[in-house]
Design an enzyme around this catalytic site. Structure first.
Site, mmCIF file in Angstrom:
data_model
loop_
_atom_site.group_PDB
_atom_site.id
_atom_site.type_symbol
_atom_site.label_atom_id
_atom_site.label_comp_id
_atom_site.label_asym_id
_atom_site.label_seq_id
_atom_site.Cartn_x
_atom_site.Cartn_y
_atom_site.Cartn_z
ATOM 1 N N HIS A 23 0.860 -1.192 0.000
ATOM 2 C CA HIS A 23 0.000 0.000 0.000
ATOM 3 C C HIS A 23 0.892 1.237 0.000
ATOM 4 O O HIS A 23 0.833 2.051 0.929
ATOM 5 C CB HIS A 23 -0.935 0.045 1.209
ATOM 6 C CG HIS A 23 -2.013 -0.998 1.182
ATOM 7 N ND1 HIS A 23 -2.616 -1.482 2.329
ATOM 8 C CD2 HIS A 23 -2.610 -1.633 0.167
ATOM 9 C CE1 HIS A 23 -3.515 -2.378 2.003
ATOM 10 N NE2 HIS A 23 -3.546 -2.483 0.690
ATOM 11 N N HIS A 79 -11.355 -9.009 -6.793
ATOM 12 C CA HIS A 79 -11.067 -7.758 -6.092
ATOM 13 C C HIS A 79 -10.226 -6.899 -7.030
ATOM 14 O O HIS A 79 -9.337 -7.428 -7.702
ATOM 15 C CB HIS A 79 -10.295 -8.156 -4.824
ATOM 16 C CG HIS A 79 -9.790 -7.063 -3.953
ATOM 17 N ND1 HIS A 79 -10.439 -5.873 -3.751
ATOM 18 C CD2 HIS A 79 -8.671 -7.014 -3.176
ATOM 19 C CE1 HIS A 79 -9.748 -5.151 -2.890
ATOM 20 N NE2 HIS A 79 -8.667 -5.805 -2.536
ATOM 21 N N GLU A 81 -8.148 -4.355 -6.325
ATOM 22 C CA GLU A 81 -6.895 -3.747 -5.882
ATOM 23 C C GLU A 81 -5.758 -4.292 -6.754
ATOM 24 O O GLU A 81 -5.755 -5.471 -7.143
ATOM 25 C CB GLU A 81 -6.658 -4.029 -4.393
ATOM 26 C CG GLU A 81 -5.733 -2.993 -3.793
ATOM 27 C CD GLU A 81 -5.752 -2.916 -2.273
ATOM 28 O OE1 GLU A 81 -6.408 -3.754 -1.616
ATOM 29 O OE2 GLU A 81 -5.088 -2.001 -1.736
ATOM 30 N N ASP A 83 -2.818 -5.312 -6.597
ATOM 31 C CA ASP A 83 -1.985 -6.489 -6.322
ATOM 32 C C ASP A 83 -2.631 -7.773 -6.853
ATOM 33 O O ASP A 83 -1.959 -8.791 -6.982
ATOM 34 C CB ASP A 83 -1.655 -6.618 -4.832
ATOM 35 C CG ASP A 83 -2.850 -6.487 -3.914
ATOM 36 O OD1 ASP A 83 -3.809 -5.778 -4.283
ATOM 37 O OD2 ASP A 83 -2.835 -7.078 -2.830
ATOM 38 N N HIS A 146 -11.898 -6.837 2.006
ATOM 39 C CA HIS A 146 -11.904 -5.573 2.733
ATOM 40 C C HIS A 146 -12.311 -4.380 1.857
ATOM 41 O O HIS A 146 -12.201 -3.235 2.276
ATOM 42 C CB HIS A 146 -10.500 -5.309 3.330
ATOM 43 C CG HIS A 146 -9.428 -5.057 2.296
ATOM 44 N ND1 HIS A 146 -8.712 -3.904 2.296
ATOM 45 C CD2 HIS A 146 -8.997 -5.759 1.228
ATOM 46 C CE1 HIS A 146 -7.843 -3.922 1.296
ATOM 47 N NE2 HIS A 146 -8.002 -5.038 0.638
ATOM 48 N N ASP A 165 -8.322 -11.755 -0.282
ATOM 49 C CA ASP A 165 -7.499 -11.195 0.793
ATOM 50 C C ASP A 165 -7.779 -11.834 2.158
ATOM 51 O O ASP A 165 -6.880 -11.886 3.011
ATOM 52 C CB ASP A 165 -7.727 -9.678 0.895
ATOM 53 C CG ASP A 165 -6.910 -8.894 -0.123
ATOM 54 O OD1 ASP A 165 -5.852 -9.380 -0.545
ATOM 55 O OD2 ASP A 165 -7.341 -7.788 -0.483
ATOM 56 N N TYR A 193 -1.680 -8.880 9.590
ATOM 57 C CA TYR A 193 -2.530 -8.603 8.422
ATOM 58 C C TYR A 193 -3.941 -8.248 8.892
ATOM 59 O O TYR A 193 -4.528 -7.259 8.457
ATOM 60 C CB TYR A 193 -2.542 -9.857 7.549
ATOM 61 C CG TYR A 193 -3.183 -9.733 6.204
ATOM 62 C CD1 TYR A 193 -2.417 -9.479 5.072
ATOM 63 C CD2 TYR A 193 -4.548 -9.908 6.040
ATOM 64 C CE1 TYR A 193 -3.007 -9.400 3.826
ATOM 65 C CE2 TYR A 193 -5.138 -9.822 4.804
ATOM 66 C CZ TYR A 193 -4.367 -9.568 3.700
ATOM 67 O OH TYR A 193 -4.954 -9.486 2.459
ATOM 68 N N HIS A 226 -2.788 -13.945 -0.661
ATOM 69 C CA HIS A 226 -1.431 -13.641 -0.181
ATOM 70 C C HIS A 226 -0.981 -14.747 0.764
ATOM 71 O O HIS A 226 -1.763 -15.197 1.618
ATOM 72 C CB HIS A 226 -1.403 -12.339 0.628
ATOM 73 C CG HIS A 226 -1.762 -11.122 -0.159
ATOM 74 N ND1 HIS A 226 -0.964 -10.597 -1.146
ATOM 75 C CD2 HIS A 226 -2.838 -10.307 -0.085
ATOM 76 C CE1 HIS A 226 -1.534 -9.518 -1.647
ATOM 77 N NE2 HIS A 226 -2.681 -9.321 -1.029
HETATM 78 FE FE1 FEO Z 1 -6.903 -5.754 -1.093
HETATM 79 FE FE2 FEO Z 1 -4.387 -7.935 -1.553
HETATM 80 O O1 FEO Z 1 -5.482 -6.496 -1.980
#
Ligand code: FEO
Length: 399
Positions: A23, A79, A81, A83, A146, A165, A193, A226
């Protein structure tokens, strides 16, 4: 190259041993991270998620070694985001035109917002099913776990929960599975996390965990986006999330301070003495905010029953390390914690009051008005701090 997990599922992600902040510079990743993407091969072949943008080319090249790209029938984007969606534009350019992208209604907005592309979006809701042949994907919306767009799915037959996530950790590993890595490191990264990313959404997490438990799914693997895949007692991480979402606390007090010439540090140590005098079983941890990793400090606040914050007064306010930390704490919406404030000063002396006010605004039950010490704290001032520590310890009874 890919790593086969089950008969139908192969890991096709990227292990990033180098990354040390996530982030932007917001979240420390001492153990690197992974961007987990999955290829499901059945009568229909589906790619679930991609990897972070810098690895887009590598991801698509590796995927092409695993399967002819023209035989991929669909993509699931859990998602938006970057990543997880960062390689989506490159992947979509490589796939057959019109390949469907399964995602939530909110993900259509967030994916369009990021990539300004008009892919063949297929909106799914909780309970929708996609038949792949001998297996089926069952979708579960995960709003605010999230992001509003978050989605998970369960693969029947292989009994795999693809959770994105949720249940992840920023933890690079070449071995892929939870039972093959250092358990203490894994636990530390999993709770860090949750503490730093999911704490504000604990109410939604509690409800969603109950809902998923109610589905009675037989889960053999939890594959997050992750870190490692949970295959040995995979539900252990679900049980941990249930605890962490429900006002989790250890018998701990965390003291965070900043100091210019050591006065506020000595006050912090005296507060710690008072706490230990009152309860020798209490774990008391001290952190100089300016010299400590902020994400690790947040994890220690998450674990604690009480947080005491100290800062000297500077230009009628706070040092930036403490002001920034208090701002972050406000956003994290910790529940049911006791707060304490203290600080040294020379002439105006606002710091302890400001800290008490900001902790109260962040939802902490603040003890008194905090302790102030003029100039360098003398023995009387330090005794006031010990007394304050004892009072904090008393307030923990019943928590
Ligand atoms: Fe919310 Fe791993 O991105």
């Amino acid at each position: 190259m890919g790593k086969k997990i089950t008969e139908h599922v192969t890991w096709v992600g990227k292990v990033d041993w180098e990354i040390r902040a996530f982030h932007g510079e917001e979240f420390s990743t001492h153990h690197g991270s992974t961007y987990n993407a999955y290829l499901i091969r059945d009568t229909k072949n589906v790619v679930v998620d991609t990897v972070w943008t810098p690895f887009a080319g590598e991801f698509v090249r590796n995927l092409a070694r695993e399967i002819p790209l023209e035989s991929i029938d669909a993509v699931v984007a859990n998602h938006a985001e970057a990543d997880h969606s960062g390689a989506l534009p490159e992947l979509m350019r490589a796939l057959r035109p019109g390949t469907p992208v399964y995602c939530t209604a909110n993900a259509v907005k967030s994916l369009r917002g990021h990539y300004h592309a008009d892919w063949n979006f297929q909106v799914v809701k909780t309970g929708d099913r996609l038949s792949l042949g001998s297996t089926e994907l069952v979708f579960v919306e995960m709003p605010m776990l999230h992001w509003p767009d978050s989605l998970a799915e369960y693969l029947t037959g292989d009994k795999v929960l693809l959770s994105n996530d949720a249940f992840g950790q920023h933890y690079a590993s070449e071995v892929l599975y939870n039972d093959l890595v250092d358990q203490a490191e894994l636990y530390a990264e999993a709770i860090k996390y949750y503490a730093n990313i999911l704490t504000p959404f604990s109410r939604q997490a509690e409800k969603k965990l109950a809902e998923v438990a109610g589905l009675g799914l037989d889960i053999a693997f939890i594959c997050p986006s992750h870190g490692v895949i949970w295959r040995q007692d995979p539900l252990q991480v679900v049980r941990k999330y249930q605890q962490w979402a429900a006002g989790y606390k250890e018998h701990q007090v965390t003291i965070v301070y900043d100091t210019m010439w050591g006065g506020t540090r000595r006050m912090a140590e005296a507060v710690a003495e008072g706490l230990r005098d009152s309860d020798p079983t209490l774990v008391v941890k001290l952190y100089n905010a300016a010299r400590s990793d902020r994400s690790d400090v947040i994890t220690e606040i998450f674990k604690a029953k009480a947080l005491a914050v100290g800062c000297p007064t500077v230009t009628r306010g706070l040092l930036y390390s403490i002001a920034g930390l208090l701002e972050e704490i406000k956003g994290l919406k910790f529940q049911g914690k006791v707060g304490g404030a203290f600080g040294a000063y020379g002439w105006s002396g606002e710091s302890a009051g400001l800290i008490a006010q900001r902790l109260a605004e962040a939802g902490f039950e603040v003890v008194g008005e905090g302790v102030k010490a003029m100039w360098s704290p003398d023995e009387a001032a330090l005794e006031q701090c010990r007394t304050y520590g004892r009072e904090l310890a008393r307030r923990l009874a019943g928590l």
